[in-house]
Design a protein around this motif. Structure first.
Motif, mmCIF file in Angstrom:
data_model
loop_
_atom_site.group_PDB
_atom_site.id
_atom_site.type_symbol
_atom_site.label_atom_id
_atom_site.label_comp_id
_atom_site.label_asym_id
_atom_site.label_seq_id
_atom_site.Cartn_x
_atom_site.Cartn_y
_atom_site.Cartn_z
ATOM 1 N N LEU A 159 0.835 -1.201 0.000
ATOM 2 C CA LEU A 159 0.000 0.000 0.000
ATOM 3 C C LEU A 159 0.874 1.256 0.000
ATOM 4 C CD1 LEU A 159 -2.836 1.275 0.146
ATOM 5 C CD2 LEU A 159 -2.685 1.125 2.640
ATOM 6 N N VAL A 160 1.926 1.221 0.798
ATOM 7 C CA VAL A 160 2.845 2.363 0.866
ATOM 8 C C VAL A 160 3.444 2.649 -0.522
ATOM 9 C CG1 VAL A 160 5.109 3.089 1.727
ATOM 10 C CG2 VAL A 160 3.415 2.121 3.297
ATOM 11 N N GLU A 161 3.843 1.600 -1.199
ATOM 12 C CA GLU A 161 4.444 1.794 -2.529
ATOM 13 C C GLU A 161 3.418 2.383 -3.500
ATOM 14 O OE1 GLU A 161 7.579 1.734 -2.627
ATOM 15 O OE2 GLU A 161 7.596 0.845 -0.610
ATOM 16 N N GLU A 162 2.194 1.910 -3.395
ATOM 17 C CA GLU A 162 1.138 2.429 -4.270
ATOM 18 C C GLU A 162 0.857 3.904 -3.977
ATOM 19 O OE1 GLU A 162 -0.589 0.892 -6.873
ATOM 20 O OE2 GLU A 162 1.086 -0.498 -6.599
ATOM 21 N N ILE A 163 0.835 4.236 -2.694
ATOM 22 C CA ILE A 163 0.585 5.636 -2.296
ATOM 23 C C ILE A 163 1.657 6.547 -2.856
ATOM 24 C CG2 ILE A 163 0.691 7.183 -0.276
ATOM 25 C CD1 ILE A 163 -0.898 5.023 1.242
ATOM 26 N N LYS A 164 2.886 6.062 -2.775
ATOM 27 C CA LYS A 164 4.001 6.877 -3.278
ATOM 28 C C LYS A 164 3.896 7.125 -4.780
ATOM 29 C CE LYS A 164 7.447 5.586 0.178
ATOM 30 N NZ LYS A 164 8.579 4.653 0.404
ATOM 31 N N LYS A 165 3.353 6.136 -5.477
ATOM 32 C CA LYS A 165 3.280 6.237 -6.938
ATOM 33 C C LYS A 165 2.157 7.143 -7.406
ATOM 34 C CE LYS A 165 4.138 1.518 -7.717
ATOM 35 N NZ LYS A 165 3.553 0.313 -8.286
ATOM 36 N N GLY A 176 -1.677 12.881 -5.672
ATOM 37 C CA GLY A 176 -2.720 13.280 -4.739
ATOM 38 C C GLY A 176 -2.665 12.549 -3.416
ATOM 39 N N PHE A 177 -1.822 11.543 -3.322
ATOM 40 C CA PHE A 177 -1.688 10.830 -2.043
ATOM 41 C C PHE A 177 -0.424 11.295 -1.324
ATOM 42 C CE2 PHE A 177 -4.671 8.168 -4.205
ATOM 43 C CZ PHE A 177 -5.464 7.649 -3.201
ATOM 44 N N GLN A 178 -0.549 11.512 -0.038
ATOM 45 C CA GLN A 178 0.622 11.937 0.738
ATOM 46 C C GLN A 178 0.816 11.009 1.920
ATOM 47 O OE1 GLN A 178 0.902 15.902 2.434
ATOM 48 N NE2 GLN A 178 0.873 16.725 0.348
ATOM 49 N N LEU A 179 1.913 10.302 1.923
ATOM 50 C CA LEU A 179 2.230 9.410 3.031
ATOM 51 C C LEU A 179 2.636 10.252 4.249
ATOM 52 C CD1 LEU A 179 2.501 6.298 3.477
ATOM 53 C CD2 LEU A 179 4.966 6.635 3.154
ATOM 54 N N LEU A 180 2.070 9.923 5.407
ATOM 55 C CA LEU A 180 2.403 10.690 6.611
ATOM 56 C C LEU A 180 3.769 10.301 7.150
ATOM 57 C CD1 LEU A 180 0.117 12.591 7.686
ATOM 58 C CD2 LEU A 180 0.279 11.246 9.783
ATOM 59 N N LEU A 181 4.002 8.992 7.229
ATOM 60 C CA LEU A 181 5.325 8.509 7.622
ATOM 61 C C LEU A 181 5.508 7.063 7.179
ATOM 62 C CD1 LEU A 181 5.349 7.999 11.523
ATOM 63 C CD2 LEU A 181 3.439 7.595 9.998
ATOM 64 N N GLU A 182 6.770 6.655 7.038
ATOM 65 C CA GLU A 182 7.069 5.268 6.670
ATOM 66 C C GLU A 182 6.605 4.371 7.809
ATOM 67 O OE1 GLU A 182 8.305 3.569 4.179
ATOM 68 O OE2 GLU A 182 8.711 5.280 2.855
#
Ligand code: PLP
Ligand code: PLP
Lengths: 480, 480
Positions: free
Chosen positions: A409-415, A418-424
């Motif tokens: 999911l994290v990798e998808e968010i990064k790609k 409009g999505f911003q990851l809050l933290l790893e």
């Protein structure tokens, strides 16, 4: 009359009826054949409407209705006379239809992770047997099972020996630990209470679960005597800050007695640095409790257990197999390193009608007096049957899978735009923002956040609306 | 891919597999068809071995084995690899075989009273749905049901309005009440704790349930600050003694805050005189809690509700439908007369991640913050479905029947040689001695009681031996 006489015969022999206070005592209490048939028919509905649809992504998560509407749909009122089986079965259908399917692949609320068939069967068995685990004579199997499961959990924590008790959840486990630490600090509190004592103080991180506050107020310690320790940018307790706060408490003349570290925080999934915290606890003679309600399951995974490095130095641990491991609510153990009977000494009330000391078997199996409860459910059993079925390896795969899904999911968010990851993430919690196109060019600031918040609120209500429509997604949902 | 794609198709499309950290993310988690089959087969066993045999007096109550023997019979150890379904089903059989059948007509231990098919079905439904009742969005149906059931219970208590919460049992309900009374007495305790306060004192009878002591120590009040009030020869609290003790406490400079009366004591089934106790509470400004865990069910019976005369004057009541009414463990409500939000104010921690105040529905339905728990089981639901099925009249008959059976037993005891009734029961508890022939001529005195005790201990172990043999009794057992 003979052995094995059946109900029909009984009815024919009504002339032998024993009538007391208008009640026929030796008649059948209810028509058990009809009762059994009702159970069978209801089980069919449960099988078809809940279990077979549990993993089906094309089904609805929930048929959402607002409270007032749902009240009108369900016939909630209890009346003087009972309803027919047909009406009751319809009610069961309705209850299922308008309930949230928490095992649905698209149910992303609060620490759920799907369905487990084995723990479910264990739960059906215990509901049918309706035991209470206070004494061996009433719950021989379930007490032995609880002992075995607790031993195994202790092994995974890395203690040589220990003690423990299953109880209604992580919140209650944290209470148990707090009271136990207090008893160790000053056993007299059990009899005398807190009134003439200095102010007891405990430490936990800003990111801890809210049950810490609830526990402190329930136990008469007071929420102001919970000192919240600052966390770093990943949500982990900062050991230097803990050291400072312990010193501050000492200077104030209060009595520090407990540090509650969290292994897997509720929102960020952060793991406090247990080894460094344990050093501070040792130095100051403080009880170390680890709230591993959420993160404890990582202990099962050889790949991820290092997240809890140092947990063997804890004095007590709360671990909730009803979360990531899917044992079903409620299933949680408080585990204690002490094996000298501290738990029993702290909690026992020695009720003579239940815990006689001169029974004809080894009364150390009557563990009920370690509990704050009297009637107690056999929650360890569902974890046990699931563990038997999947083996440690199967449980391990479950944990590894959850963390791999989070990673994906994290990798998808990064790609995606409009999505911003809050933290790893360290664990299965993935925190991110979705910024709708209209806001993407806006400057960061109070106005931006106000707008974003409004839009997300609106989308939440829309999403609930959507729950009622059939999902048309093109691949399996990511479960975490 | 299309909507409704089945698992087999997924497997064929393994070339689309998403592999992260050695886990195939888009493969099926487990073979759900096999899982469902397992559930079906286990349900058959449960139906045949538990439910169909529940009322059968010719079946065994328990296949008794001593702890060490039972450990050898059951394969308790959890291993790295899982077991086959066949082995698991055998395990389920064994678990059932060696467990006590608590719904058996001859099971006379601890406040049980048989099987109820409706609450059982409700329990199966909730186990399958696995909800948690913290917020309306996760548990819409179960929160509405809880609200309805609490309202109805309040009606039977005789309050105009009120509040309440289902929780893990009578013991925990008593704790809730104690903390609530304390909060009402001094709301600051929630934040400040007890340390700088005068000694809080509460009053309850000598015959109260041991959970009072457990609660007092858990809540930091201390067991010595529970003042036990003398009871009369029937086990009822003596109001004059209560008055004396309250005055004593005041003279000592301590702070009386709570009286816990018992409606249906655990051993004798005695009902404290609520009206007279309420007068004393009013006079001294004390919170009146009634522990009606066991006796509360009599409220449903027009014939027997007078046992609880005066209960409408209580500030809080604990009532346990999992005892006489057969709702299945655990099912217990704490009910509170206050309707101004005292319960919520006392217990809330206002966790922002769960109890947002700006949701798109009326958040007063998010009752989870009234609880000391976070995850919470929908225990009200089983009581509700049972009530729907039987109607108030059916529940009433259940209570009337239990008391008629007790009455019958008393008459039989009086008629039979060697039986000595301890006291005329008020409720379903019948206390008596069996004096074996060898002792019948002996003089009353320490030696007599020593001998009697030894013989009864021996008979208890014999009785457990007998459980394993088929019962050969000639009529239906008296259930109470
Ligand atoms: C870190 C943590 N501790 C404790 C709890 C409480 O567990 P329970 O819901 O079983 O009371 C939770 C629940 O979310 C949690 O995340
Ligand atoms: C009078 C009384 N109060 C409280 C309780 C405790 O109830 P629970 O077992 O649900 O904790 C009991 C249980 O026997 C009881 O008899």
């Amino acid at each position: 009359m003979e052995v094995g006489i059946c109900k029909q015969d009984m009815l024919q022999k009504k002339k032998n009826a024993v009538l007391v206070d208008g009640v026929i005592l030796n008649g059948p209490i209810m028509d058990s054949k009809a009762g059994e048939k009702f159970v069978e028919e209801a089980c069919k509905i449960i099988m078809e409407e809940v279990i077979q649809k549990a993993n089906d992504v094309t089904e609805k998560v929930c048929e959402w209705r607002a409270p007032e509407t749902l009240k009108k749909i369900l016939d909630l009122e209890m009346r003087d006379t009972g309803e027919s089986h047909q009406k009751l079965l319809q009610l069961c259908q309705d209850v299922i239809q308008y309930s949230v399917k928490t095992s649905h692949p698209r149910f992303f609320n609060q620490l759920y992770a799907g369905i487990d068939y084995y723990s479910l069967v264990a739960r059906f068995i215990t509901e049918a047997l309706n035991p209470s685990v206070y004494t061996y004579e009433v719950s021989p199997v379930f007490l032995l099972v609880e002992e075995t499961v607790i031993k195994k959990m202790i092994e995974f924590i890395g203690w040589e020996e220990g003690d423990g008790i299953f109880n209604p959840g992580g919140s209650v486990s944290n209470m148990y630990a707090m009271n136990l630490a207090r008893y160790k600090f000053c056993p007299e509190i059990k009899e005398k209470g807190l009134s003439s004592l200095p102010r007891l103080v405990l430490f936990t991180s800003e990111e801890c679960h809210y049950s810490m506050k609830k526990a402190a107020s329930f136990l008469g310690i007071g929420t102001e005597n919970v000192y919240f320790i600052k966390t770093d940018e990943r949500g982990k307790m900062i050991p230097e800050e803990l050291e400072k706060q312990v010193q501050r408490a000492r200077k104030e003349g209060s009595a520090p007695f407990l540090v509650c570290a969290t292994a897997g925080t509720t929102v960020l999934g952060a793991f406090d640095p247990l080894d460094e915290i344990a050093d501070i606890c040792e130095k100051h003679g403080l009880w170390l409790h680890v709230d591993a309600s959420w993160g404890g399951s990582a202990l099962i995974s050889r790949k991820h257990c290092r997240l809890l490095h140092g947990i063997h130095r804890a004095d007590s641990v709360a671990w909730n197999p009803h979360k990531m491991l899917l044992a079903g609510i409620q299933c949680c153990a408080l585990l204690v390193k002490d094996n000298s009977g501290l738990l029993k000494k702290c909690y026992s009330a020695k009720a003579a009608y239940l815990f006689q000391q001169d029974k004809f078997y080894d009364v150390s199996y009557d563990t009920g007096d370690k509990s704050i409860q009297c009637s107690r459910r056999p929650d360890a059993f569902k974890f046990w049957l699931m563990w038997k079925a999947l083996g440690t390896t199967g449980l391990e795969e479950r944990v590894n899978r959850a963390l791999a899904l989070a990673r994906y999911l994290v990798e998808e968010i990064k790609k995606r735009e409009g999505f911003q990851l809050l933290l790893e993430p360290e664990y299965a919690n993935v925190c991110f923002w979705y910024i709708p196109p209209s806001l993407r060019k806006m400057e960061d600031g109070p106005e931006f956040w106000q707008k974003l918040h409004e839009i997300l609120q609106f989308s939440a209500s829309q999403a609930f609306g959507l729950c009622s429509a059939r999902s048309e997604s093109h691949d399996e949902a990511v479960q975490f």
